[in-house]
Design an enzyme around this catalytic site. Sequence first.
Site, PDB file in Angstrom:
ATOM      1  CB  ALA A  15       5.364   9.087 -16.502  1.00 51.39           C
ATOM      2  CD  GLU A  34      -6.069  10.856 -17.627  1.00 53.64           C
ATOM      3  OE1 GLU A  34      -4.831  10.724 -17.569  1.00 53.64           O
ATOM      4  OE2 GLU A  34      -6.868  10.129 -16.997  1.00 53.64           O
ATOM      5  CG  ASN A  42      -1.798   7.541  -8.231  1.00 55.25           C
ATOM      6  OD1 ASN A  42      -2.953   7.780  -7.905  1.00 55.25           O
ATOM      7  ND2 ASN A  42      -1.287   6.335  -8.244  1.00 55.25           N
ATOM      8  N   GLY A  47       2.080  13.930  -2.528  1.00 51.34           N
ATOM      9  CA  GLY A  47       2.732  15.051  -1.852  1.00 51.34           C
ATOM     10  C   GLY A  47       3.644  15.819  -2.804  1.00 51.34           C
ATOM     11  CG  ASP A 225      -6.671   0.841 -17.811  1.00 50.28           C
ATOM     12  OD1 ASP A 225      -6.877   0.190 -16.770  1.00 50.28           O
ATOM     13  OD2 ASP A 225      -7.463   1.702 -18.243  1.00 50.28           O
ATOM     14  NE  ARG A 284       5.806   5.492   2.750  1.00 52.58           N
ATOM     15  CZ  ARG A 284       5.854   6.216   1.633  1.00 52.58           C
ATOM     16  NH1 ARG A 284       5.656   5.649   0.464  1.00 52.58           N
ATOM     17  NH2 ARG A 284       6.096   7.518   1.681  1.00 52.58           N
ATOM     18  CG  HIS A 394       4.235   3.190  -5.764  1.00 53.56           C
ATOM     19  ND1 HIS A 394       4.307   4.387  -6.447  1.00 53.56           N
ATOM     20  CD2 HIS A 394       5.077   2.347  -6.398  1.00 53.56           C
ATOM     21  CE1 HIS A 394       5.173   4.274  -7.448  1.00 53.56           C
ATOM     22  NE2 HIS A 394       5.653   3.047  -7.438  1.00 53.56           N
ATOM     23  CB  ALA A 438       6.726   8.023  -7.059  1.00 54.56           C
TER      24      ALA A 438
END
Length: 455
Positions: A15, A34, A42, A47, A225, A284, A394, A438
């Site tokens: 993002a 960062e 992530n 994947g 955060d 899941r 997630h 995602a």
Amino acid sequence: SEQSYDVVVVGAGGAGFSAAIEAAQAGKSVVIIEKMPAVGGNTLISGGEMNAPGNWVQKKLGIEGDSVETYYQDTMKGGDNLGNPEMVRYLAEHALESAEWLRDVVGVKFLEDKLFQFGGHSYKRALIPEGHTGQELVTKLNAKAEELGVKILVNTKATELIQDDSKRVVGVKADHQGQVVTFHAKNGVVLTTGGFGSNVDMRKQYNPEMDERYLSTDSVGSTGDGIVMAQAIGAAVTNMSSIQTYPVSNPETGEISLLADTRFDGAVLINQEGQRFVEELDRRDVISKAILAQPGGYAYQLWNQKTDDISHSKEHHQAEYQELKKQGLLVEADTLEEVAAHFDIDPAKLKETVAKVNQYAKDKKDPDFNHRAGLASLEEGPYILEKVRPSVHHTMGGLVTDKDTRVLDEAGNPIEGLYAAGELTGMIHGSNRLGGNAIADIITFGRVAGKMVSK
Ligand code: ADP
């Protein structure tokens, strides 16, 4: 020290990079800060698959009939209709454009002849990046951002949002190796700090069930955060108790097992008693709970070479395969007796279970657990047996934003100068995020944030 930019982006995942690239292309000076020593979050360790209805690989494979509407419906339904309809619609309408942007502008290479169909999707619609992980995405996003002159500062942790007298967000305070650095943002701040899956206290605060029993597949930087910083200046949150677990992860490190993607091609789950206990393609959350209810709170995934020949799982995830073997968490051998012995499972029980699976595969009927794709025969060795355990994967909840990614306060009004995109927002996935959604979400709304903050 003090630094000034037009746009300050907090968090260098998918993002954040998408927002930074758009802002730089709009002519703004941009910094990404960062907190970790390396970029990617992530996004890097995922994947990397990305849903896009009507995509070019579908056309090539002759997959017809997919549409924005079907993708919209799948996504809403997959989250028990708790996603925000307007924003899910925007995602559905723009996912393909986001994928084309990654391909054409950023230079991401997607496989041209294969797609994933994750649970809850009506079509095979998830593009797969080369290498089958998010590394391809992050490498190319990072290179594009650098090419455009975006400044990327690692080991720099945002701690606080700065507001002016009118409450407009005008910057961020950060910690760089013990020093306070103030980043001034002329246009605004974009929060893209990801979810809170690695923050056990925060998980328990919103959902007591998500306690220490669960490790996490997430980057250690996923500690919520951005959500906390925005809340501190009045931002609203939504859907915070919705936390997704990934059922088959490394029982010691919590890492997601991408090797275990053979589950989509017929691998079965068994417990220490050598018995199946759940439908392997259930949701899941259902599988995760079922595994935790087994003796020891873990399970094993069993497949054979024939199944792997379909998945090519060992080939795509060689490093994981070797690592699991080294850790003693995976065994491969010619016979069921041998793999059972490695984990101290009663070989007679395991053989009995596999004989049933083979019979059910032949009958195309699974009276025990109604496997929805039909079981595959596990008649022939060699066999692979891998120990697995669910991990937090997630966090669906997060900041309330509008379609333009403006962060909203408790009264529903935008907080001037503050934008958010990616896993730290809570608008799209409802109670349950579907696989491949995602990346579609973070790229689509990351780009929106970058454009909006540049206005
Ligand atoms: P998304 O999928 O939403 O892009 P990611 O998890 O891929 O989220 O990326 C989020 C990034 O934000 C991670 O690299 C993480 O280390 C970083 N991050 C989290 N908190 C902070 C913070 N306080 N300051 C700077 N970076 C942060």
